[in-house]
Design a protein around this motif. Structure first.
Motif, mmCIF file in Angstrom:
data_model
loop_
_atom_site.group_PDB
_atom_site.id
_atom_site.type_symbol
_atom_site.label_atom_id
_atom_site.label_comp_id
_atom_site.label_asym_id
_atom_site.label_seq_id
_atom_site.Cartn_x
_atom_site.Cartn_y
_atom_site.Cartn_z
ATOM 1 N N VAL A 137 -26.504 -49.843 40.249
ATOM 2 C CA VAL A 137 -25.516 -50.396 39.324
ATOM 3 C C VAL A 137 -25.117 -49.347 38.280
ATOM 4 O O VAL A 137 -23.944 -49.240 37.908
ATOM 5 N N SER A 138 -26.090 -48.559 37.808
ATOM 6 C CA SER A 138 -25.782 -47.489 36.852
ATOM 7 C C SER A 138 -24.828 -46.472 37.467
ATOM 8 O O SER A 138 -23.897 -45.993 36.802
ATOM 9 N N CYS A 139 -25.042 -46.146 38.727
ATOM 10 C CA CYS A 139 -24.144 -45.226 39.426
ATOM 11 C C CYS A 139 -22.732 -45.803 39.506
ATOM 12 O O CYS A 139 -21.735 -45.099 39.290
ATOM 13 N N ALA A 140 -22.648 -47.094 39.809
ATOM 14 C CA ALA A 140 -21.340 -47.743 39.916
ATOM 15 C C ALA A 140 -20.612 -47.729 38.574
ATOM 16 O O ALA A 140 -19.381 -47.550 38.523
ATOM 17 N N ALA A 141 -21.360 -47.904 37.492
ATOM 18 C CA ALA A 141 -20.742 -47.902 36.159
ATOM 19 C C ALA A 141 -20.116 -46.543 35.845
ATOM 20 O O ALA A 141 -18.968 -46.458 35.390
ATOM 21 N N ILE A 142 -20.866 -45.470 36.092
ATOM 22 C CA ILE A 142 -20.335 -44.128 35.817
ATOM 23 C C ILE A 142 -19.157 -43.808 36.737
ATOM 24 O O ILE A 142 -18.178 -43.186 36.322
ATOM 25 N N ALA A 143 -19.210 -44.270 37.978
ATOM 26 C CA ALA A 143 -18.111 -44.025 38.922
ATOM 27 C C ALA A 143 -16.809 -44.670 38.451
ATOM 28 O O ALA A 143 -15.718 -44.197 38.775
ATOM 29 N N SER A 144 -16.916 -45.751 37.670
ATOM 30 C CA SER A 144 -15.724 -46.500 37.261
ATOM 31 C C SER A 144 -15.203 -46.112 35.884
ATOM 32 O O SER A 144 -14.310 -46.784 35.360
ATOM 33 N N LEU A 145 -15.704 -45.034 35.308
ATOM 34 C CA LEU A 145 -15.308 -44.633 33.960
ATOM 35 C C LEU A 145 -13.804 -44.478 33.789
ATOM 36 O O LEU A 145 -13.243 -44.825 32.739
ATOM 37 N N LEU A 146 -13.120 -43.943 34.803
ATOM 38 C CA LEU A 146 -11.700 -43.618 34.671
ATOM 39 C C LEU A 146 -10.792 -44.539 35.482
ATOM 40 O O LEU A 146 -9.607 -44.255 35.639
ATOM 41 N N LEU A 147 -11.324 -45.660 35.978
ATOM 42 C CA LEU A 147 -10.538 -46.534 36.844
ATOM 43 C C LEU A 147 -9.532 -47.374 36.073
ATOM 44 O O LEU A 147 -8.606 -47.925 36.656
ATOM 45 N N SER A 148 -9.716 -47.479 34.765
ATOM 46 C CA SER A 148 -8.781 -48.248 33.942
ATOM 47 C C SER A 148 -8.282 -47.365 32.806
ATOM 48 O O SER A 148 -8.859 -46.318 32.518
ATOM 49 N N SER A 149 -7.203 -47.800 32.168
ATOM 50 C CA SER A 149 -6.709 -47.082 30.999
ATOM 51 C C SER A 149 -6.866 -47.915 29.729
ATOM 52 O O SER A 149 -6.380 -47.541 28.667
ATOM 53 N N HIS A 150 -7.538 -49.065 29.851
ATOM 54 C CA HIS A 150 -7.714 -49.967 28.718
ATOM 55 C C HIS A 150 -9.053 -49.712 28.034
ATOM 56 O O HIS A 150 -10.102 -49.653 28.692
ATOM 57 N N TYR A 151 -9.015 -49.613 26.725
ATOM 58 C CA TYR A 151 -10.217 -49.321 25.943
ATOM 59 C C TYR A 151 -11.290 -50.394 26.124
ATOM 60 O O TYR A 151 -12.476 -50.089 26.177
#
Length: 380
Positions: free
Chosen positions: A82-96
């Motif tokens: 789950v931690s890996c998935a969180a870091i992988a999704s850092l740039l998937l959105s542009s919303h703060y």
């Protein structure tokens, strides 16, 4: 427990620590990327970092109970992925708001991953009868160095930031899953604490205070060193990423030699020397306007802080009447509580002055850690 099983578990645990180091480094080298992607100032970026600390602190309230119930092996596999998935999704959105959510997840699940690994390390130390904690944490630093090295090389290889995130976290998740199969099941022992974490008292509180000082300084390197090199020293992205690599490489070297040092030096003296070296290294990086000297300063900080967490977690895991997971979670909780104040404080100072002035906080906390070592480590 047979010796081959313990040996396999030790190898697996080193792999898990390496994975955790890669994750932290991958986040660290992309702090400037995240800042630019979301269009953040230092204060807003610091609040996102604070979200990670809030998530970690909330999870640590139940970490001992959760790890005790399911065992480090299961928790490491699930929380690592789950931690890996969180870091992988850092740039998937542009919303703060999405960034805040990602950081909350990373903080909470990453802290459970951390407690599980340290509980397993304590059990392996007990089974082998010799100090091993520093060496395990050395693999975390080695993973940090490898992760930062890959982050530094990614632009030169033409690897986009999102592709780098997916590559690094995908490999880390596979490694975490594979290694967890060889970890030892560490069952909760009868008569030990089963209630949620509360503010520790006595020896655990003192150890926690010392941990907070070390983690504030260490966390500042994870979160701000790359941005400092890029923003304050004008370094290119590849050179800036080396700030994290130099810090992690020196920390790895200090930790791999740390078990030898711990067997020959009192905890009090080691904590005092750690604080002095950490403060001196950070002061050097801030005082001399040279990228090369900055990298040297970060390396000294890494070497100085290398054995703070291993020594404190090892001491916490041996507290009478408290399970290793509960002891580590209690000290981690106070440590994270202190570290939560670090990023926003540094960011606030940087917002109204400069990141150089903000990072003086590291000098102050490392120095205070050296001064308070005698009391916190009394009798150890």
């Amino acid at each position: 427990m047979s010796a081959p099983s313990v040996a396999r578990a030790a190898i697996a645990l080193r792999t898990e620590f390496f994975v955790m180091g890669v994750l932290f480094a991958t986040w660290g080298v992309h702090v400037p990327t995240v800042k630019a992607h979301y269009g953040l100032g230092e204060q807003s970026l610091a609040l996102a970092m604070l979200a990670s600390g809030v998530g970690a602190l909330g999870a640590l309230a139940y970490a001992g109970r959760i790890v005790g119930r399911f065992g480090p092996r299961v928790i490491a596999a699930v929380m690592g992925c789950v931690s890996c998935a969180a870091i992988a999704s850092l740039l998937l959105s542009s919303h703060y708001v999405a960034l805040i959510a990602v950081m909350l997840v990373f903080g909470s699940f990453g802290s459970l991953f951390d407690v599980a690994l340290n509980a397993e390390a304590s059990e392996i130390e007990a089974l082998t009868g010799r100090p091993l904690m520093s060496g395990f944490h050395g693999m975390f630093s080695l993973g940090g160095m490898a992760g930062a090295g890959l982050g530094s090389a990614a632009p030169a290889l033409g690897l986009a930031a999102q592709h780098h995130l997916l590559l690094a976290t995908g490999a880390a998740a596979l490694a975490a899953l594979a290694a967890s199969r060889a970890m030892l099941p560490v069952p909760e022992k009868a008569g030990e604490e089963k209630h949620p974490l509360s503010l520790p008292r006595g020896p655990l509180l003192l150890l926690g205070v010392l941990a907070s000082m070390g983690l504030i300084a260490e966390g500042a390197m994870y979160d701000w060193s790359v941005l400092f090199m890029k923003q304050e020293r004008g370094s290119e992205a590849a050179t800036a990423a080396l700030a994290y690599a130099s810090f992690s490489g020196a920390m790895a070297a200090g930790r791999f030699g740390g078990d030898w040092v711990r067997a020959r030096m009192s905890g009090t003296r080691l904590m005092r020397l750690s604080g002095v070296m950490g403060a001196a290294g950070m002061a050097l990086a801030l005082a001399v306007p040279s990228p090369t000297v900055g990298l040297l300063g970060f390396a000294l900080v890494g070497l100085g802080l290398s054995n703070v967490v291993p020594v404190l977690f090892s001491a916490a895991s041996q507290t009478p009447g408290v399970s290793p997971a509960h002891g580590i979670a209690a000290v981690s909780g106070v440590g994270y509580l202190g570290m939560m104040a670090g990023p926003p404080l540094i960011g606030l100072i940087a917002e109204y002055s400069s990141l150089t002035w903000g990072l003086l906080v590291v000098v102050a906390f490392a120095g205070f850690m050296a001064l308070s070592a005698q009391r916190a480590m009394r009798g150890r």
